[in-house]
Write a protein that holds these residues in place. Structure first.
Motif, PDB file in Angstrom:
ATOM      1  N   GLN A  20      38.702  36.406  43.107  1.00 16.47           N
ATOM      2  CA  GLN A  20      39.152  35.082  43.543  1.00 16.47           C
ATOM      3  C   GLN A  20      40.676  35.031  43.497  1.00 16.47           C
ATOM      4  N   LEU A  21      41.292  35.200  44.674  1.00 16.50           N
ATOM      5  CA  LEU A  21      42.747  35.201  44.782  1.00 16.50           C
ATOM      6  C   LEU A  21      43.160  34.201  45.856  1.00 16.50           C
ATOM      7  N   ASP A  58      41.170  41.273  40.910  1.00 17.92           N
ATOM      8  CA  ASP A  58      40.531  39.967  40.793  1.00 17.92           C
ATOM      9  C   ASP A  58      39.933  39.635  42.164  1.00 17.92           C
ATOM     10  N   LYS A 109      34.340  38.119  34.040  1.00 22.05           N
ATOM     11  CA  LYS A 109      35.230  37.339  33.186  1.00 22.05           C
ATOM     12  C   LYS A 109      34.377  36.429  32.319  1.00 22.05           C
ATOM     13  N   GLU A 122      45.975  39.934  39.969  1.00 19.45           N
ATOM     14  CA  GLU A 122      45.377  38.782  39.264  1.00 19.45           C
ATOM     15  C   GLU A 122      46.327  37.598  39.375  1.00 19.45           C
ATOM     16  N   ASP A 123      45.807  36.467  39.853  1.00 19.12           N
ATOM     17  CA  ASP A 123      46.669  35.291  40.043  1.00 19.12           C
ATOM     18  C   ASP A 123      46.830  34.464  38.765  1.00 19.12           C
ATOM     19  N   HIS A 124      45.893  34.596  37.814  1.00 19.20           N
ATOM     20  CA  HIS A 124      46.025  33.827  36.573  1.00 19.20           C
ATOM     21  C   HIS A 124      46.792  34.646  35.541  1.00 19.20           C
TER      22      HIS A 124
HETATM   23 MN    MN Z   1      41.806  34.493  40.358  1.00 21.91          MN
END
Ligand code: MN
Length: 129
Positions: A54-55, A52, A104, A8-10
């Motif tokens: 969207q990375l 996730d 999410k 997860e990037d966030h």
């Molecule tokens: Mn993301």
């Protein structure tokens, strides 16, 4: 107890999932992108991966396909996490090899239910089930 890899990037999302999963008794490792995630998946042999979609760089669907193509990681269940719910997305995510799809913002009860299903240590059945 399971070792769960969160890709997860966030950071806020990763922290939330970590808090929920640690409170549920799991060990959590985190990767901020797919490249690190693929490396940790091979090196740490997690029981389960929260991916996730969207990375930055390699997206979660591609990363899942790569995990499934590698005999070392092919058997690790992957739960996709995404804010997008576009038509065809769920099909694409499941076709890549994800066992389930989580929207999410993450509902912690749904997360725990999926984790229990994936790790095979589900809670005792309640009388309302
Ligand atoms: Mn993301």
């Amino acid at each position: 107890m399971s070792r769960i890899l969160i890709v997860e990037d966030h950071l806020a999302n990763a922290k939330f999932a970590r808090t929920v999963l640690v409170a549920d008794g799991h060990e959590v490792i985190h990767a901020p992108d797919a490249e690190v995630g693929l490396t940790l998946a091979r090196e740490q042999a997690p029981t389960l991966i929260l991916m996730d979609i969207q990375l930055p760089g390699i997206d979660g669907v591609t990363a899942t396909r790569m995990l499934k193509a590698d005999p070392a990681t092919a058997d690790i269940p992957v739960i996709a996490v995404t804010a997008h719910a576009m038509a065809g997305d769920e099909e694409r995510i499941l076709a890549a090899g994800c066992m389930a799809y989580l929207s999410k913002p993450i509902d912690y009860k749904v997360l725990l239910k999926l984790v229990a299903r994936a790790t095979g240590d589900g809670p005792p059945r309640g009388k309302d089930e």
